[in-house]
Design a protein around this motif. Structure first.
Motif, short mmCIF file in Angstrom:
data_model
loop_
_atom_site.label_atom_id
_atom_site.label_comp_id
_atom_site.label_asym_id
_atom_site.label_seq_id
_atom_site.Cartn_x
_atom_site.Cartn_y
_atom_site.Cartn_z
N VAL A 31 56.04 26.00 -17.62
CA VAL A 31 56.29 26.69 -18.89
C VAL A 31 57.78 26.57 -19.18
CG1 VAL A 31 56.10 28.84 -20.19
CG2 VAL A 31 54.43 28.33 -18.39
N ASP A 32 58.10 26.15 -20.40
CA ASP A 32 59.47 25.82 -20.78
C ASP A 32 60.10 26.96 -21.59
OD1 ASP A 32 61.79 24.41 -21.17
OD2 ASP A 32 60.95 22.99 -22.62
N GLU A 33 61.05 27.68 -20.99
CA GLU A 33 61.88 28.69 -21.66
C GLU A 33 61.06 29.64 -22.54
OE1 GLU A 33 65.50 27.17 -23.38
OE2 GLU A 33 65.58 25.51 -21.96
N PRO A 34 60.15 30.39 -21.96
CA PRO A 34 59.22 31.19 -22.76
C PRO A 34 59.88 32.33 -23.54
CG PRO A 34 59.02 31.74 -20.43
CD PRO A 34 59.88 30.52 -20.51
N VAL A 64 55.61 38.19 -24.15
CA VAL A 64 55.92 37.01 -23.34
C VAL A 64 55.72 37.32 -21.86
CG1 VAL A 64 57.67 35.31 -22.73
CG2 VAL A 64 57.59 36.24 -25.05
N ALA A 65 56.17 38.48 -21.42
CA ALA A 65 56.01 38.86 -20.01
C ALA A 65 54.55 38.91 -19.62
CB ALA A 65 56.68 40.22 -19.77
N SER A 66 53.70 39.45 -20.48
CA SER A 66 52.25 39.50 -20.19
C SER A 66 51.67 38.09 -20.10
CB SER A 66 51.53 40.29 -21.28
OG SER A 66 51.92 41.64 -21.27
N GLN A 67 52.11 37.21 -20.98
CA GLN A 67 51.64 35.82 -20.94
C GLN A 67 52.05 35.14 -19.64
OE1 GLN A 67 53.54 34.33 -24.47
NE2 GLN A 67 51.86 34.94 -25.84
N MET A 68 53.28 35.37 -19.20
CA MET A 68 53.79 34.71 -17.99
C MET A 68 53.16 35.28 -16.72
SD MET A 68 55.66 32.34 -19.13
CE MET A 68 54.45 32.34 -20.46
N ALA A 69 52.75 36.55 -16.76
CA ALA A 69 52.15 37.18 -15.58
C ALA A 69 50.65 36.92 -15.48
CB ALA A 69 52.42 38.68 -15.60
N TYR A 78 55.03 26.99 -12.61
CA TYR A 78 56.49 26.95 -12.53
C TYR A 78 57.04 27.32 -13.90
CZ TYR A 78 61.18 24.87 -11.96
OH TYR A 78 62.53 24.65 -11.90
N GLN A 79 57.87 28.36 -13.95
CA GLN A 79 58.38 28.86 -15.21
C GLN A 79 59.89 28.68 -15.27
OE1 GLN A 79 56.80 32.84 -15.77
NE2 GLN A 79 54.74 32.19 -15.18
N HIS A 85 68.77 34.25 -21.94
CA HIS A 85 67.72 34.72 -22.85
C HIS A 85 67.27 36.14 -22.54
CE1 HIS A 85 66.26 30.33 -23.78
NE2 HIS A 85 67.44 30.61 -24.30
N MET A 86 67.65 36.65 -21.38
CA MET A 86 67.16 37.96 -20.94
C MET A 86 68.14 39.05 -21.35
SD MET A 86 64.62 36.40 -19.76
CE MET A 86 63.66 37.82 -19.28
N LEU A 87 67.83 39.72 -22.44
CA LEU A 87 68.70 40.76 -22.97
C LEU A 87 68.51 42.07 -22.21
CD1 LEU A 87 68.28 39.86 -26.75
CD2 LEU A 87 70.03 39.05 -25.14
N ASP A 88 69.36 43.04 -22.50
CA ASP A 88 69.42 44.24 -21.66
C ASP A 88 68.18 45.12 -21.75
OD1 ASP A 88 71.90 43.50 -20.74
OD2 ASP A 88 73.02 44.77 -22.14
N ASP A 89 67.34 44.93 -22.77
CA ASP A 89 66.16 45.79 -22.89
C ASP A 89 64.99 45.34 -22.01
OD1 ASP A 89 65.84 43.52 -24.48
OD2 ASP A 89 64.50 44.53 -25.90
N VAL A 90 65.10 44.19 -21.36
CA VAL A 90 63.99 43.67 -20.55
C VAL A 90 63.89 44.43 -19.23
CG1 VAL A 90 63.04 41.65 -19.38
CG2 VAL A 90 64.19 41.38 -21.58
#
Length: 243
Positions: A31-34, A64-69, A78-79, A85-90
């Motif tokens: 998965v490329d830069e989800p 996105v997190a649900s899709q990747m999990a 492999y992700q 890309h990971m902002l402070d609210d994640v």
């Protein structure tokens, strides 16, 4: 249940070549830069093909997190994750049970490559300080001894480094990780036409050569600011396995 591997990298750091390497395995999807669409939607940054990226991906991190999990058809997923890309609210508890690894590169090399594609560069763009923060954060959440690999080490010794990494990830090394067919992939992000020219023409890891650095004073100061964070991660990096 698929094994989820998250490779945390900054930009301009052989991250796409690493994705090619894993995609050429017999048991792996990539998965490329989800989180790119989410990042652009939240920041409003004027990146090349921003509208296309946001139209192609979910724009909230929870989706996105649900899709990747989720489970995938292949034994290994492999992700390719970009730290900036990971902002402070994640909240990273969604990937607590993933298998994590970090891919690092000398800030001078990152900046030198980045400015060939973008007109300006800052700390947020290259994500090295964020990468250092995420290494500590994800290590605490996952309880893992997360392997770190340096891009120069991979280019100097692809087989030895990939063998060492596969051991740490508890997957078998496959010889076909060292080479792949030339061209674009269906798995590439929609932004590939702007960023992936070199990788599309590659059939394996390029031999390492010292870049011709074209850095002005501002670039050098930015590299110096990021160097302590890079060096701390570098001191923990994985060593190659001898054949």
């Amino acid at each position: 249940m698929s094994k989820h591997i998250a490779m945390w990298s900054g930009p301009r750091n052989i991250s796409t070549a690493m994705m090619r390497s894993f995609e050429n395995r017999s048991d792996t999807c990539v998965v490329d830069e989800p989180f790119y669409g989410y990042y652009l939607a939240q920041t409003g940054l004027d990146h090349p093909m921003a509208a296309e990226v946001m139209a192609d991906q979910a724009n909230d991190w929870q989706t996105v997190a649900s899709q990747m999990a989720a489970d995938f058809d292949e034994p290994v997923c492999y992700q390719k994750m970009m730290t900036h890309h990971m902002l402070d609210d994640v909240d990273f508890h969604w990937c607590k049970d993933f298998t994590h690894c970090f891919l690092i590169r000398d800030p001078r090399y990152v900046i030198n490559s980045y400015i060939k594609k973008m007109p300006t560069v800052n700390n947020d763009d290259i994500g090295i300080i964020k990468q250092h923060q995420l290494y500590k954060q994800i290590s605490d959440i996952s309880g893992q001894q997360i392997p770190i690999i340096d891009s120069k080490d991979v280019l100097l010794n692809p087989r030895g480094m990939l063998k060492a990494l596969c051991q740490q990830l508890q997957i078998d090394f496959e010889e076909n990780m060292l080479n792949w067919p030339k061209g674009r992939r269906d798995s590439d992000g929609v932004w590939a036409s702007h960023w992936y020219h070199n990788v599309e023409n590659s059939t394996g890891f390029a031999k390492f050569s010292e870049p011709d650095l074209q850095l002005n004073e501002q670039h050098l100061l930015l590299a110096e600011e990021n160097m302590p964070y890079y060096h701390d991660l570098y001191s923990k990096r994985l060593q190659p396995v001898d054949d």
